[in-house]
Design an enzyme around this catalytic site. Structure first.
Site, PDB file in Angstrom:
ATOM      1  N   TYR A   1       0.841  -1.204   0.000  1.00 39.29           N
ATOM      2  CA  TYR A   1       0.000   0.000   0.000  1.00 39.29           C
ATOM      3  C   TYR A   1       0.880   1.260   0.000  1.00 39.29           C
ATOM      4  O   TYR A   1       0.580   2.249  -0.671  1.00 39.29           O
ATOM      5  CB  TYR A   1      -0.942  -0.025   1.215  1.00 39.29           C
ATOM      6  CG  TYR A   1      -1.599   1.292   1.514  1.00 39.29           C
ATOM      7  CD1 TYR A   1      -2.496   1.872   0.607  1.00 39.29           C
ATOM      8  CD2 TYR A   1      -1.318   1.987   2.694  1.00 39.29           C
ATOM      9  CE1 TYR A   1      -3.078   3.095   0.880  1.00 39.29           C
ATOM     10  CE2 TYR A   1      -1.900   3.206   2.970  1.00 39.29           C
ATOM     11  CZ  TYR A   1      -2.780   3.759   2.057  1.00 39.29           C
ATOM     12  OH  TYR A   1      -3.352   4.981   2.312  1.00 39.29           O
TER      13      TYR A   1
ATOM     14  N   SER B   1      -3.129  13.019   8.260  1.00 37.25           N
ATOM     15  CA  SER B   1      -4.104  12.844   7.172  1.00 37.25           C
ATOM     16  C   SER B   1      -5.521  12.713   7.737  1.00 37.25           C
ATOM     17  O   SER B   1      -5.719  12.155   8.824  1.00 37.25           O
ATOM     18  CB  SER B   1      -3.753  11.572   6.394  1.00 37.25           C
ATOM     19  OG  SER B   1      -4.836  11.145   5.614  1.00 37.25           O
TER      20      SER B   1
ATOM     21  N   GLN C   1      -4.384  17.612   7.246  1.00 39.12           N
ATOM     22  CA  GLN C   1      -4.723  17.554   5.816  1.00 39.12           C
ATOM     23  C   GLN C   1      -6.182  17.158   5.636  1.00 39.12           C
ATOM     24  O   GLN C   1      -6.652  16.233   6.303  1.00 39.12           O
ATOM     25  CB  GLN C   1      -3.801  16.539   5.114  1.00 39.12           C
ATOM     26  CG  GLN C   1      -4.136  16.268   3.664  1.00 39.12           C
ATOM     27  CD  GLN C   1      -5.034  15.060   3.484  1.00 39.12           C
ATOM     28  OE1 GLN C   1      -4.965  14.108   4.252  1.00 39.12           O
ATOM     29  NE2 GLN C   1      -5.908  15.108   2.496  1.00 39.12           N
TER      30      GLN C   1
ATOM     31  N   TYR D   1      -9.498  16.447   2.732  1.00 39.17           N
ATOM     32  CA  TYR D   1     -10.062  16.287   1.389  1.00 39.17           C
ATOM     33  C   TYR D   1     -11.417  16.955   1.421  1.00 39.17           C
ATOM     34  O   TYR D   1     -12.055  17.011   2.468  1.00 39.17           O
ATOM     35  CB  TYR D   1     -10.259  14.799   1.074  1.00 39.17           C
ATOM     36  CG  TYR D   1      -8.991  14.023   0.849  1.00 39.17           C
ATOM     37  CD1 TYR D   1      -8.231  14.217  -0.305  1.00 39.17           C
ATOM     38  CD2 TYR D   1      -8.562  13.067   1.770  1.00 39.17           C
ATOM     39  CE1 TYR D   1      -7.067  13.484  -0.524  1.00 39.17           C
ATOM     40  CE2 TYR D   1      -7.406  12.329   1.550  1.00 39.17           C
ATOM     41  CZ  TYR D   1      -6.671  12.543   0.408  1.00 39.17           C
ATOM     42  OH  TYR D   1      -5.531  11.825   0.187  1.00 39.17           O
TER      43      TYR D   1
ATOM     44  N   THR E   1      -5.917  18.798  -0.014  1.00 35.47           N
ATOM     45  CA  THR E   1      -5.384  17.989  -1.120  1.00 35.47           C
ATOM     46  C   THR E   1      -6.331  18.053  -2.310  1.00 35.47           C
ATOM     47  O   THR E   1      -7.528  17.784  -2.188  1.00 35.47           O
ATOM     48  CB  THR E   1      -5.150  16.539  -0.647  1.00 35.47           C
ATOM     49  OG1 THR E   1      -4.194  16.579   0.411  1.00 35.47           O
ATOM     50  CG2 THR E   1      -4.620  15.668  -1.772  1.00 35.47           C
TER      51      THR E   1
ATOM     52  N   ARG F   1      -4.931   1.506  -7.789  1.00 35.67           N
ATOM     53  CA  ARG F   1      -3.698   0.847  -7.336  1.00 35.67           C
ATOM     54  C   ARG F   1      -3.956  -0.651  -7.382  1.00 35.67           C
ATOM     55  O   ARG F   1      -4.600  -1.216  -6.491  1.00 35.67           O
ATOM     56  CB  ARG F   1      -3.322   1.339  -5.953  1.00 35.67           C
ATOM     57  CG  ARG F   1      -3.102   2.857  -5.991  1.00 35.67           C
ATOM     58  CD  ARG F   1      -2.991   3.495  -4.651  1.00 35.67           C
ATOM     59  NE  ARG F   1      -3.302   4.922  -4.780  1.00 35.67           N
ATOM     60  CZ  ARG F   1      -3.804   5.657  -3.797  1.00 35.67           C
ATOM     61  NH1 ARG F   1      -4.055   5.118  -2.633  1.00 35.67           N
ATOM     62  NH2 ARG F   1      -4.047   6.930  -3.992  1.00 35.67           N
TER      63      ARG F   1
ATOM     64  N   LYS G   1      -2.298  21.209  -1.870  1.00 34.39           N
ATOM     65  CA  LYS G   1      -1.391  20.102  -2.212  1.00 34.39           C
ATOM     66  C   LYS G   1      -1.869  19.375  -3.467  1.00 34.39           C
ATOM     67  O   LYS G   1      -3.053  19.020  -3.568  1.00 34.39           O
ATOM     68  CB  LYS G   1      -1.350  19.123  -1.027  1.00 34.39           C
ATOM     69  CG  LYS G   1      -0.534  17.867  -1.251  1.00 34.39           C
ATOM     70  CD  LYS G   1      -0.368  17.119   0.060  1.00 34.39           C
ATOM     71  CE  LYS G   1       0.438  15.859  -0.115  1.00 34.39           C
ATOM     72  NZ  LYS G   1      -0.324  14.760  -0.728  1.00 34.39           N
TER      73      LYS G   1
ATOM     74  N   HIS H   1       1.143  13.106  -5.798  1.00 35.22           N
ATOM     75  CA  HIS H   1       0.651  12.151  -4.807  1.00 35.22           C
ATOM     76  C   HIS H   1       1.565  10.911  -4.755  1.00 35.22           C
ATOM     77  O   HIS H   1       1.113   9.784  -4.515  1.00 35.22           O
ATOM     78  CB  HIS H   1      -0.783  11.737  -5.149  1.00 35.22           C
ATOM     79  CG  HIS H   1      -1.675  11.584  -3.949  1.00 35.22           C
ATOM     80  ND1 HIS H   1      -2.540  12.559  -3.539  1.00 35.22           N
ATOM     81  CD2 HIS H   1      -1.847  10.555  -3.072  1.00 35.22           C
ATOM     82  CE1 HIS H   1      -3.206  12.135  -2.473  1.00 35.22           C
ATOM     83  NE2 HIS H   1      -2.794  10.931  -2.175  1.00 35.22           N
TER      84      HIS H   1
ATOM     85  N   ARG I   1       0.753   7.940  -7.165  1.00 31.51           N
ATOM     86  CA  ARG I   1      -0.374   7.095  -6.772  1.00 31.51           C
ATOM     87  C   ARG I   1      -1.663   7.518  -7.459  1.00 31.51           C
ATOM     88  O   ARG I   1      -2.714   6.924  -7.242  1.00 31.51           O
ATOM     89  CB  ARG I   1      -0.579   7.171  -5.259  1.00 31.51           C
ATOM     90  CG  ARG I   1       0.639   6.801  -4.475  1.00 31.51           C
ATOM     91  CD  ARG I   1       0.561   7.270  -3.035  1.00 31.51           C
ATOM     92  NE  ARG I   1      -0.397   6.550  -2.240  1.00 31.51           N
ATOM     93  CZ  ARG I   1      -0.204   5.339  -1.735  1.00 31.51           C
ATOM     94  NH1 ARG I   1       0.927   4.707  -1.982  1.00 31.51           N
ATOM     95  NH2 ARG I   1      -1.122   4.762  -0.998  1.00 31.51           N
TER      96      ARG I   1
HETATM   97  C1  LIG Z   1       0.624   5.159   1.802  1.00 28.30           C
HETATM   98  C2  LIG Z   1       0.374   6.572   1.403  1.00 28.30           C
HETATM   99  C3  LIG Z   1      -0.799   7.201   1.799  1.00 28.30           C
HETATM  100  C4  LIG Z   1      -1.048   8.527   1.443  1.00 28.30           C
HETATM  101  N1  LIG Z   1      -2.170   9.156   1.912  1.00 28.30           N
HETATM  102  C5  LIG Z   1      -2.346  10.466   1.665  1.00 28.30           C
HETATM  103  C6  LIG Z   1      -3.416  11.182   2.262  1.00 28.30           C
HETATM  104  O1  LIG Z   1      -4.190  10.630   3.042  1.00 28.30           O
HETATM  105  N2  LIG Z   1      -3.552  12.488   1.947  1.00 28.30           N
HETATM  106  C7  LIG Z   1      -2.694  13.134   1.100  1.00 28.30           C
HETATM  107  O2  LIG Z   1      -2.847  14.328   0.852  1.00 28.30           O
HETATM  108  N3  LIG Z   1      -1.660  12.486   0.548  1.00 28.30           N
HETATM  109  C8  LIG Z   1      -1.459  11.183   0.815  1.00 28.30           C
HETATM  110  N4  LIG Z   1      -0.377  10.536   0.281  1.00 28.30           N
HETATM  111  C9  LIG Z   1       0.568  11.264  -0.577  1.00 28.30           C
HETATM  112  C10 LIG Z   1       1.675  11.876   0.259  1.00 28.30           C
HETATM  113  O3  LIG Z   1       1.187  12.920   1.074  1.00 28.30           O
HETATM  114  C11 LIG Z   1       2.780  12.470  -0.621  1.00 28.30           C
HETATM  115  O4  LIG Z   1       2.219  13.344  -1.557  1.00 28.30           O
HETATM  116  C12 LIG Z   1       3.577  11.381  -1.365  1.00 28.30           C
HETATM  117  O5  LIG Z   1       3.737  10.243  -0.571  1.00 28.30           O
HETATM  118  C13 LIG Z   1       4.947  11.923  -1.754  1.00 28.30           C
HETATM  119  O6  LIG Z   1       5.693  11.006  -2.448  1.00 28.30           O
HETATM  120  P1  LIG Z   1       6.735   9.990  -1.755  1.00 28.30           P
HETATM  121  O7  LIG Z   1       5.922   8.907  -1.143  1.00 28.30           O
HETATM  122  O8  LIG Z   1       7.551   9.504  -2.902  1.00 28.30           O
HETATM  123  O9  LIG Z   1       7.521  10.760  -0.716  1.00 28.30           O
HETATM  124  C14 LIG Z   1      -0.109   9.217   0.635  1.00 28.30           C
HETATM  125  C15 LIG Z   1       1.064   8.573   0.239  1.00 28.30           C
HETATM  126  C16 LIG Z   1       1.327   7.280   0.633  1.00 28.30           C
HETATM  127  C17 LIG Z   1       2.628   6.636   0.212  1.00 28.30           C
END
Ligand SMILES: Cc1cc2nc3c(=O)[nH]c(=O)nc-3n(C[C@H](O)[C@H](O)[C@H](O)COP(=O)(O)O)c2cc1C
Length: 379
Positions: A25, A107, A128, A130, A156, A165, A252, A276, A279
């Site tokens: 995940y 989050s 953060q 949504y 976000t 995913r 963001k 993100h 993702r």
């Molecule tokens: C497992 C996971 C869960 C995430 N959940 C959120 C979230 O709830 N809200 C959000 O704004 N970004 C979320 N993100 C994105 C991160 O805030 C961030 O933008 C991203 O992880 C940056 O890239 P990196 O993982 O390569 O450092 C998530 C990322 C990951 C890896």
């Protein structure tokens, strides 16, 4: 593993300590994972200019972001389900960040609630959100963040619809996690995780409990997102958020110069240049490749934060050189948390700090606030 010298080592340890579905995940991206790979590849492709004969006796990585002093230009990104990587994961992350003198972002989709985290730290953290279909619930969440004295609200923008995913679907990721015939063997080999998380009291979305009645408690993340997130989100909604949150507001998920221009018009305090973490939109450019054009549009009118692929101090230096004020870490944080809880996150932050210091020294920069494109070959 006896000696941990890098975020990659923490990742290896994380893979051993948490069940496959949880590790994947964090580790994987959407669709064919093209953007996920680009984030890393494009960072690694940026070469430094090695400089010598510069007095490094006063080297400093301390900075200020949004008027707050940070001990280094790194903050913890919001990550959903953090508390499934380690029991009370959000609390561990927030405590490690507080000790390191950097911000932690909680989050909306966290396991520990705003109030749980507030009770565990002394300094304010970031929250953060949504935008959801149920505006009343949004309002309630923002009010809870205000009562908890969160020092910034991060909205976000890049997840009104969710990028698929595939790994999560194949792994049957559910919240709370369940013991099934398929994952029993995997979980049996992670007893520390099972005792901590599976038998712990916090295993579902801490901020959303009141809002999840009627779902039977067991959902997939994508089901929840599809039913709750507001797909009609536009620039006009920023005004509404502003009316609820007079404090620091950060947008963001900006990845395009045109959107940066729109964001500037809303008068926000900062943006996060982000895809993100690879993702969401697969095939989108890496965040580092668009950072310079966005920095040009912003032209100092607000602060620019950056994320996407940051896994070493050199990456932080690269992002700063291309116009960011600071970086957020998502995956690097989760690997560190899964590897060792609060101590793991402290170690991860320490590794990034030392790598940044050494890389600054070898590129001949002594003050992190003065990093510019001059540290990169070809600018
Ligand atoms: C497992 C996971 C869960 C995430 N959940 C959120 C979230 O709830 N809200 C959000 O704004 N970004 C979320 N993100 C994105 C991160 O805030 C961030 O933008 C991203 O992880 C940056 O890239 P990196 O993982 O390569 O450092 C998530 C990322 C990951 C890896």
């Amino acid at each position: 593993m006896k000696t941990i010298t890098s975020i990659a080592d923490l990742r290896t340890l994380a893979r051993r300590r948490v069940p496959r579905a949880i590790f994947d995940y964090a580790d994987r991206g959407s669709y064919d994972e093209v953007t996920l790979r680009r984030n890393r590849a494009d960072l690694e492709a940026l070469q430094f200019r090695q400089r010598v004969m510069i007095d490094l006796s006063q080297l400093s990585v301390a900075t200020t972001v949004l008027g707050e002093p940070w001990s280094m230009p790194v903050a913890i990104a919001p990550t959903g389900l953090t508390g499934l990587f380690h029991r009370d994961g959000e609390i561990h992350g927030a405590r490690a960040a507080e000790k390191a003198g950097v911000p932690f972002t909680l989050s909306t989709m966290s396991i520990c609630s705003i109030e749980d985290v507030r009770g565990a730290v002394t300094k304010p953290f970031w929250f953060q959100v949504y935008l959801m279909r149920d505006r009343g619930f949004n309002q309630e969440l923002i009010e809870r963040a205000r009562v908890a004295q969160c020092s910034a609200l991060v909205l976000t923008l890049d997840l009104t619809v969710q990028g698929v995913r595939r790994r999560d679907i194949k792994n049957g990721l559910s919240i709370p996690p369940r013991l099934t015939l398929k994952n029993a063997l995997d979980i049996a080999t992670k007893p520390r995780w099972a005792l901590g998380v599976l038998l712990g009291k916090r295993r579902t979305f801490g901020n959303l409990e009141s809002h999840m009645k009627g779902t039977g408690g067991l959902v997939t993340l994508s089901q929840w997102i599809a039913s709750q997130f507001d797909v009609s989100l536009t620039w006009k909604d920023i005004e509404w958020i502003r009316s609820l949150w007079p404090g620091k507001l950060i947008l963001k998920g900006i990845l395009d110069a045109e959107d940066a221009r729109e964001a500037m018009a809303t008068g926000i305090d900062a943006i996060v240049v982000s895809n993100h973490g690879g993702r969401q939109l697969d095939g989108a450019p890496s965040s580092i490749s668009v950072l310079p054009e966005i920095a040009e549009v912003v032209a100092g009118r607000c602060e620019i934060l950056f994320d996407g692929g940051v896994q070493c101090g050199q990456d932080v230096l690269r992002a700063l050189a291309r116009g960011a004020r600071a970086c957020l870490i998502g995956k690097s944080f989760l690997y560190a948390l899964a590897a060792g809880g609060e101590a793991g996150v402290s170690l991860g932050l320490d590794i990034l700090r030392r790598e940044l210091q050494v890389s600054m020294g070898l590129t001949g920069v002594t003050d992190v606030r003065r990093v510019d494109r001059g540290v990169l070959r070809g600018g």
